[in-house]
Structures are given as structure tokens and as C-alpha cells.
Design a protein around this motif. Structure first.
Motif, mmCIF file in Angstrom:
data_model
loop_
_atom_site.group_PDB
_atom_site.id
_atom_site.type_symbol
_atom_site.label_atom_id
_atom_site.label_comp_id
_atom_site.label_asym_id
_atom_site.label_seq_id
_atom_site.Cartn_x
_atom_site.Cartn_y
_atom_site.Cartn_z
ATOM 1 N N ARG A 149 37.133 40.278 53.567
ATOM 2 C CA ARG A 149 37.237 38.945 54.163
ATOM 3 C C ARG A 149 37.004 37.856 53.118
ATOM 4 O O ARG A 149 37.676 36.823 53.134
ATOM 5 C CB ARG A 149 36.218 38.817 55.300
ATOM 6 C CG ARG A 149 36.573 39.639 56.529
ATOM 7 C CD ARG A 149 35.715 39.223 57.730
ATOM 8 N NE ARG A 149 34.292 39.437 57.465
ATOM 9 C CZ ARG A 149 33.651 40.566 57.764
ATOM 10 N NH1 ARG A 149 34.308 41.581 58.317
ATOM 11 N NH2 ARG A 149 32.354 40.675 57.519
ATOM 12 N N TRP A 150 36.060 38.096 52.214
ATOM 13 C CA TRP A 150 35.778 37.116 51.160
ATOM 14 C C TRP A 150 36.965 36.984 50.209
ATOM 15 O O TRP A 150 37.320 35.889 49.787
ATOM 16 C CB TRP A 150 34.527 37.540 50.390
ATOM 17 C CG TRP A 150 34.233 36.700 49.183
ATOM 18 C CD1 TRP A 150 33.845 35.395 49.159
ATOM 19 C CD2 TRP A 150 34.336 37.106 47.821
ATOM 20 N NE1 TRP A 150 33.684 34.965 47.867
ATOM 21 C CE2 TRP A 150 33.975 36.000 47.022
ATOM 22 C CE3 TRP A 150 34.681 38.307 47.188
ATOM 23 C CZ2 TRP A 150 33.957 36.051 45.634
ATOM 24 C CZ3 TRP A 150 34.654 38.366 45.812
ATOM 25 C CH2 TRP A 150 34.307 37.246 45.047
ATOM 26 N N MET A 151 37.617 38.116 49.899
ATOM 27 C CA MET A 151 38.739 38.086 48.965
ATOM 28 C C MET A 151 39.931 37.348 49.556
ATOM 29 O O MET A 151 40.710 36.727 48.829
ATOM 30 C CB MET A 151 39.146 39.512 48.581
ATOM 31 C CG MET A 151 38.141 40.202 47.662
ATOM 32 S SD MET A 151 38.754 41.772 47.023
ATOM 33 C CE MET A 151 39.097 42.656 48.535
ATOM 34 N N GLU A 152 40.084 37.418 50.865
ATOM 35 C CA GLU A 152 41.216 36.738 51.506
ATOM 36 C C GLU A 152 41.126 35.222 51.372
ATOM 37 O O GLU A 152 42.133 34.524 51.438
ATOM 38 C CB GLU A 152 41.273 37.117 52.982
ATOM 39 C CG GLU A 152 41.680 38.565 53.226
ATOM 40 C CD GLU A 152 41.610 38.921 54.685
ATOM 41 O OE1 GLU A 152 41.182 38.042 55.476
ATOM 42 O OE2 GLU A 152 41.979 40.052 55.061
ATOM 43 N N ARG A 153 39.924 34.697 51.152
ATOM 44 C CA ARG A 153 39.726 33.256 51.096
ATOM 45 C C ARG A 153 39.667 32.698 49.687
ATOM 46 O O ARG A 153 39.527 31.492 49.502
ATOM 47 C CB ARG A 153 38.431 32.886 51.836
ATOM 48 C CG ARG A 153 38.436 33.225 53.309
ATOM 49 C CD ARG A 153 37.274 32.566 54.031
ATOM 50 N NE ARG A 153 35.999 33.060 53.557
ATOM 51 C CZ ARG A 153 35.315 34.051 54.140
ATOM 52 N NH1 ARG A 153 35.823 34.642 55.213
ATOM 53 N NH2 ARG A 153 34.164 34.443 53.668
#
Length: 386
Positions: A54-58
Motif C-alpha cells: 500500500r505504501w509503494m502504491e502511493r
């Protein structure tokens, strides 16, 4: 205190790594169901990767870092590499060098006799030989040349393994109890796991060397800790630290230096010996636990790979989709709920996992004999189950 601090840091790092491996390997084991170990495995294996995703998607930077990390991960774990094997062998010989230079001259001492050199050399010899054998021995690779004999080695139970299936990568028939190793790029008979420290799979043909290595390495770590402890006590006695006293202002009298304080002084003066001592002390319980786990699954008649399969069967039993099929010949099969009405075969619903017979379990001693002395062809007791 620099040497002791370094040894402590190394010990903490090794303990953390051992805990991580323990959680990943044993976290799905039924004995830890509902415990902190299972919750830790779920966090490490499921929750943490999901949070990172989820962090990488942002973040574009995070995606770039993730791409680099994935590339490194594939190089280290996605294919055979001697990196971890070299690290293991390097650390082993470095520890032996420290032992030979700083500990060996003090054996025998007032705590251990000269006769200890016999088990020292014997244990090290067995440990090195079994490690080398586990590294280079064929684990049981399935090839077109031995495909027929591999298929005949074990019967299909039609619950964990099914006949007339081919490996999508190797394009050969899948023998019962075999699994494709994506790291080695081949199917292995009775595959237990791929070991990065061996740079090889652990399977039917080399599991005996792997178990021998684990047993002898557990002895090396335990015995080594004992011997180094005797050396530390000898150095303490030679320096007179066992008789040293210090003045205690609060009590108004001289007090003998405690055992812990005197040993810390010895370790502080011998940083390399401190590192090896802490390393062995940390490895001893970790290796012992892993060895006990491997022996446990071996005597129960399944492998690490099959343990995951049996956990899935346990879930299927809980869902009410596992049945005992047949009359003259019995076997177990999963029948999904939407297909149960149309399936008219004689069957009995399995109510508990204990009701499901593991046809690969010959009994504790027979299982161990089979692993230590694997037959070249299928034993008669197996063939009658086909």
C-alpha cells in the motif's frame, strides 16, 4: 567493553534472524495454532507485505526502491547462488580459527581433560563431512531417465497427490511426494525444502545427510559452548579473578568479585573469543529446535512441504468437504459442496483430521530407517497401496 558490545550486537542480530526463520518455518504448524507464533507469522507473511504494498502504491520513490529490492531478492533467493553457502562456510572456519588460536591451547585445563580432543575432532569431522555430502548429493531430481522409477517410488493417495499429472515447468510426470523447486528449476522426489545454506534442495536422496548435519551441528554448538565456558573459567582462574576482591564502601568491607563480573572482564579482553562464545550460545537453542522439528516430522511420515498440505486438508475437514470413498478399496477425496449432491459414490464424511490415514506413514522407526537408508525402488509395503 568494545569486544563485549560487538559480541552482544552480533548475538542480538543472530537471535533476531533465528526468530524470523522460526516464525516463518513453524508459524503455520498446528502446534502453534492460536498462539503468538501464529500471529507473528501472519504479521510477517501477510500484514507487513500488504502494508508495504500500500505504501509503494502511493510513492514513485518507493516503487523504484521496491523494484531494486525485488531484483536483489531474485538474485539471492530466486535462483541458485553460493552467496549464503560461502557466508556459512566462512563463518564456520573463522570460528574454528578463533577456537584453534585462543581456546585450543587451554585444553586440557582444570575443568576438561585431554580426552575431550577425541569427541572434538570426531564431532567436527562428522559435521563437515555431512555438510559437504548434503551440499553435493543429488536430492532426488526427477529426470526423463528416472521418471518411471520415481513415479513407482510412492503411491498416489489422491488427497495430497494425484496420478496422471505433469509438471508445467519440467513437462515430466509428477511423482507422488515430489515438488518442483523454482530455485533449482527441477522436480525433486520427496522434496522437504530448498536450503540456501546448502545451495541445494533437501529431498529423498540427501535428507539423511541433512539430518546428520543438523544433529552434529547441534552437538558442535552445545559442546563448543561448554568447552569455551571451561576456557573462560580457566583464564579467569589464571588471572586470579576468582580470588579478587574489591572494597565496598557501603558495606565497609572487601567483597569478592562476582562470577559474572569476572567473566565479563575476560570476554572484554578477548573480543574474538567473546563473539564466538555468544554466537554458539545463540545458535545452540535455534539449531536444537530446528533439529527436533525435522525429526518430529520425519518420524510422523511427512515433509515440511507436506505439512502445509496437511494443514490445508485440516481446513477442508473443518469445512466438511473431505470424504472416505470406496468400499473394497478406500481412499480420501475432497468433494466440494456444490458437487456433493451429484456425486453418488459410496462415501463417509470425515469428521476429524485424525480419521484420515497417511499412507506414507510407516511408523516412527520405519520412517527414520527409510530416510536414512532410502531404497532404490518402491518397497513392497508401498506397492500394495497403489
Amino acid at each position: 567493553a568494545i569486544g563485549l558490545a560487538t559480541a552482544t550486537c552480533i548475538g542480538v542480530a543472530i537471535a533476531a534472524f533465528a526468530a524470523w526463520v522460526f516464525v516463518l518455518v513453524l508459524g503455520r504448524n498446528g502446534m502453534f495454532k492460536g498462539t503468538a507464533v501464529e500471529r507473528a507469522r501472519a504479521f510477517v507473511d501477510d500484514d507487513l507485505p500488504a502494508a508495504v504494498a500500500r505504501w509503494m502504491e502511493r510513492s514513485a520513490v518507493a516503487r523504484c526502491v521496491a523494484g531494486c529490492a525485488e531484483s536483489v531478492w531474485q538474485r539471492l533467493f530466486g535462483r541458485r547462488t553460493a552467496v549464503f553457502q560461502t557466508i556459512a562456510v566462512g563463518l564456520y572456519w573463522a570460528g574454528l580459527a578463533v577456537f584453534a588460536v585462543q581456546a585450543a591451547p587451554l585444553i586440557p585445563n582444570r575443568y576438561v581433560g585431554r580426552w575431550h580432543w577425541v569427541p572434538i575432532l570426531a564431532t567436527l569431522g562428522v559435521n563437515m563431512a555431512s555438510y559437504a555430502a548434503a551440499c553435493v548429493a543429488d536430492p532426488g531430481v526427477v529426470t526423463p531417465a528416472n521418471e518411471d522409477s520415481a513415479v513407482d517410488a510412492f503411491p498416489y493417495d489422491r488427497l495430497l497427490y494425484f496420478p496422471n499429472k505433469a509438471c508445467r515447468t519440467c513437462h515430466t510426470r509428477k511423482p507422488a511426494r515430489s515438488k518442483h523447486c523454482s530455485v533449482c528449476g527441477c522436480c525433486v522426489q520427496m522434496l522437504d525444502h530448498h536450503c540456501i545454506w546448502l545451495n541445494n534442495c533437501v529431498g529423498l536422496r540427501n535428507v539423511r545427510w541433512f539430518l546428520t548435519f543438523l544433529a552434529s551441528f547441534a552437538v558442535v554448538c552445545t559442546y563448543g559452548t561448554y568447552l569455551l565456558g571451561s576456557v573462560l573459567l580457566e583464564v579467569r582462574a589464571q588471572r586470579g579473578l576468582d580470588r579478587m576482591t574489591v572494597w565496598d564502601d557501603d558495606l565497609g568491607r572487601a567483597e569478592q568479585v562476582s562470577l559474572t563480573t569476572s567473566l565479563l572482564c575476560v570476554l572484554d579482553d578477548s573480543p574474538l573469543l567473546a563473539v564466538v562464545t555468544v554466537l554458539l550460545a545463540v545458535l545452540t537453542p535455534a539449531i536444537a529446535i530446528f533439529f527436533v522439528y525435522q525429526v518430529r516430522i520425519s518420524v510422523c511420515g511427512y515433509t515440511t512441504n507436506e505439512e502445509t498440505k496437511w494443514l490445508n486438508v485440516a481446513d477442508a475437514v473443518a469445512d466438511g468437504v473431505v470424504f472416505e470413498i470406496g468400499a473394497a478399496e478406500l481412499w480420501y477425496e475432497v468433494i466440494e459442496k456444490d458437487a456433493q449432491a451429484s456425486d453418488t459414490r459410496p462415501r463417509r464424511l470425515v469428521g476429524a483430521l485424525a480419521e484420515v490415514a497417511n499412507i506414507y506413514d510407516r511408523g516412527a522407526w520405519a520412517n527414520l530407517r527409510f530416510l536414512l537408508f532410502p531404497p532404490l525402488s518402491a518397497p513392497a509395503s508401498d506397492k500394495k497401496l497403489e
